[in-house]
Write an enzyme that holds these catalytic residues in place. Structure first.
Site, PDB file in Angstrom:
ATOM      1  N   ARG A 110       0.884  -1.175   0.000  1.00 23.30           N
ATOM      2  CA  ARG A 110       0.000   0.000   0.000  1.00 23.30           C
ATOM      3  C   ARG A 110       0.915   1.218   0.000  1.00 23.30           C
ATOM      4  NH1 ARG A 110      -5.344   1.356   3.515  1.00 23.30           N
ATOM      5  NH2 ARG A 110      -6.111  -0.039   1.889  1.00 23.30           N
ATOM      6  N   HIS A 137      -7.382   0.781  -6.433  1.00 21.96           N
ATOM      7  CA  HIS A 137      -7.608  -0.081  -5.266  1.00 21.96           C
ATOM      8  C   HIS A 137      -8.265  -1.379  -5.765  1.00 21.96           C
ATOM      9  CE1 HIS A 137      -7.847  -1.310  -1.245  1.00 21.96           C
ATOM     10  NE2 HIS A 137      -8.730  -0.467  -0.747  1.00 21.96           N
ATOM     11  N   GLN A 140     -10.102  -3.996  -3.431  1.00 19.73           N
ATOM     12  CA  GLN A 140     -11.412  -3.569  -2.926  1.00 19.73           C
ATOM     13  C   GLN A 140     -12.503  -3.843  -3.960  1.00 19.73           C
ATOM     14  OE1 GLN A 140     -12.127  -2.048   0.277  1.00 19.73           O
ATOM     15  NE2 GLN A 140     -14.117  -2.772  -0.430  1.00 19.73           N
ATOM     16  N   ASP A 226     -17.271   7.017  -1.523  1.00 21.03           N
ATOM     17  CA  ASP A 226     -16.029   6.887  -0.752  1.00 21.03           C
ATOM     18  C   ASP A 226     -15.790   8.225  -0.055  1.00 21.03           C
ATOM     19  OD1 ASP A 226     -13.545   5.999   0.175  1.00 21.03           O
ATOM     20  OD2 ASP A 226     -12.545   6.112  -1.770  1.00 21.03           O
ATOM     21  N   CYS A 266     -16.337   1.411   0.578  1.00 20.70           N
ATOM     22  CA  CYS A 266     -15.159   0.590   0.903  1.00 20.70           C
ATOM     23  C   CYS A 266     -14.753   0.712   2.364  1.00 20.70           C
ATOM     24  CB  CYS A 266     -13.999   0.929  -0.030  1.00 20.70           C
ATOM     25  SG  CYS A 266     -13.355   2.608   0.166  1.00 20.70           S
TER      26      CYS A 266
HETATM   27  N1  NVA Z   1     -10.019   6.474  -1.399  1.00 15.32           N
HETATM   28  C1  NVA Z   1      -9.631   6.106  -0.051  1.00 15.32           C
HETATM   29  C2  NVA Z   1      -9.870   4.652   0.163  1.00 15.32           C
HETATM   30  C3  NVA Z   1      -9.518   4.161   1.547  1.00 15.32           C
HETATM   31  C4  NVA Z   1      -9.668   2.685   1.682  1.00 15.32           C
HETATM   32  C5  NVA Z   1      -8.175   6.473   0.173  1.00 15.32           C
HETATM   33  O1  NVA Z   1      -7.374   6.296  -0.736  1.00 15.32           O
HETATM   34  O2  NVA Z   1      -7.852   6.959   1.264  1.00 15.32           O
HETATM   35  N1   CP Z   2     -11.201  -0.292   2.440  1.00 16.74           N
HETATM   36  C1   CP Z   2      -9.931  -0.362   2.868  1.00 16.74           C
HETATM   37  O1   CP Z   2      -8.986  -0.597   2.107  1.00 16.74           O
HETATM   38  O2   CP Z   2      -9.796  -0.180   4.209  1.00 16.74           O
HETATM   39  P1   CP Z   2      -8.431   0.044   5.016  1.00 16.74           P
HETATM   40  O3   CP Z   2      -7.903   1.392   4.634  1.00 16.74           O
HETATM   41  O4   CP Z   2      -8.847  -0.029   6.452  1.00 16.74           O
HETATM   42  O5   CP Z   2      -7.467  -1.045   4.656  1.00 16.74           O
END
Ligand code: NVA
Ligand code: CP
Length: 310
Positions: A110, A137, A140, A226, A266
């Site tokens: 990540r 992502h 997800q 989201d 998500c």
């Molecule tokens: N769009 C959000 C998703 C978190 C799981 C982010 O990137 O922070």
């Molecule tokens: N939806 C998701 O990826 O959650 P986290 O940021 O908690 O891993």
């Protein structure tokens, strides 16, 4: 055991890395693996395999689902963050990839830019999975579509309404729509649109843009949103709160969607911002199944990347 695979290494860096046929297989495996898990039946095809999980951003679901998933499949995990490894002290990504991938069988990352994970994968001897980047992502959306299939059957020909930021989730929904043959109705505030070239899709055939989020939701089979501010964009928080005020999924929007439309998010969610509490905690919401399915879908993904079709 490690690295010397007999078949070419497959990565999962974006949704378009798999074909529709491969998705059909992975979804079928996810259902079988889920059933075994529910029956307390051991399924350990990855005994003695190790996964490195590299987190440069925070996580709850991704960490718990990959870590427990790998243990349940018989393997183990090593957890690294920027702060507690040489990654945070400017060791080149190429060198980190070469070293880590000589010691483990699979890597989940990540991070921020997609270019970082692409570079890591280029120098990795083992499969690399995108656990979220600024651009995508895919894990997800894999879980989301598996959840849709469980509740409503095939997603082919259906309509997904995206209400909110043109972010990593939106980009990945667009990629999925091209591969799996459904339509996305996109509604984002002005200045926060999806960039088709960043989303990496070939044409505009699988999506339609709407100024008004209500219109995007009309007739949709799935409504999803989201956070207004994704990780890494916190400096824009104030501007985003103002720009996104009308992009809160509420009961009125759900009311114009198909009568049996589902709601997904998500997570983590902010009730009263991108979604009304009555929607996320209401009868059409499947957010808890969606979160749980990260576990089952990713176990199928790891099995497929390491063992191919069984
Ligand atoms: N769009 C959000 C998703 C978190 C799981 C982010 O990137 O922070
Ligand atoms: N939806 C998701 O990826 O959650 P986290 O940021 O908690 O891993």
């Amino acid at each position: 055991m490690t690295a010397a695979t007999s078949h070419p290494v497959r990565h999962y860096l974006q949704f378009s890395d798999f074909t529709a046929d491969e998705y059909a297989y992975v979804f079928k495996r996810a259902a079988i693996i889920k059933q075994k898990f529910k029956a307390y039946e051991k399924h350990q095809p990855l005994t003695d395999r190790t996964m490195a999980m590299i987190f440069e951003k925070a996580s709850t679901r991704t960490r718990v689902s990959f870590e427990t998933g790998m243990y349940q499949l018989g393997g183990s995990v090593v957890h690294l963050t920027t702060g507690d490894s040489q990654l945070g002290r400017a060791e080149p990504i190429e060198d980190s990839a070469r070293v880590i991938s000589r010691m483990v069988d699979i890597v989940m990352i990540r991070t921020f830019g997609q270019d970082k994970i692409e570079l890591f994968a280029e120098h990795s001897r083992v499969p690399v999975i995108n656990g979220l980047t600024n651009e995508f992502h895919p894990c997800q959306i894999l879980a989301d579509i598996f959840t849709f299939i469980e509740h409503r059957g095939s997603i082919k020909g259906k309509t997904v309404a995206w209400v909110g930021d043109g972010n990593n989730m939106a980009n990945t929904w667009l990629q999925a729509s091209e591969i799996l043959g459904f339509k996305v109705h996109l509604s984002t505030p002005s200045g926060y649109e999806v960039d088709q070239s960043v989303a990496g899709i070939r044409s505009t055939d699988s999506y339609k843009v709407f100024k008004d989020p209500m219109e995007a939701c009309r007739g949709a089979d799935l409504v999803t949103t989201d956070v207004w501010t994704s990780m890494g964009f916190e400096a824009e928080n104030e501007a985003r709160r103002a720009a996104f005020a009308d992009w809160c999924v509420d009961t009125e929007m759900m009311g114009v969607a198909h009568t049996d439309a589902l709601f997904m998010h998500c997570l983590p969610a902010h009730r009263g911002e991108e979604v009304q509490a009555d929607v996320i905690d209401g009868p059409q919401s499947v957010v808890w199944d969606e979160a749980e399915n990260r576990l089952h879908a990713q176990k199928a993904l790891m099995e497929f990347l390491l063992l191919g079709k069984l």
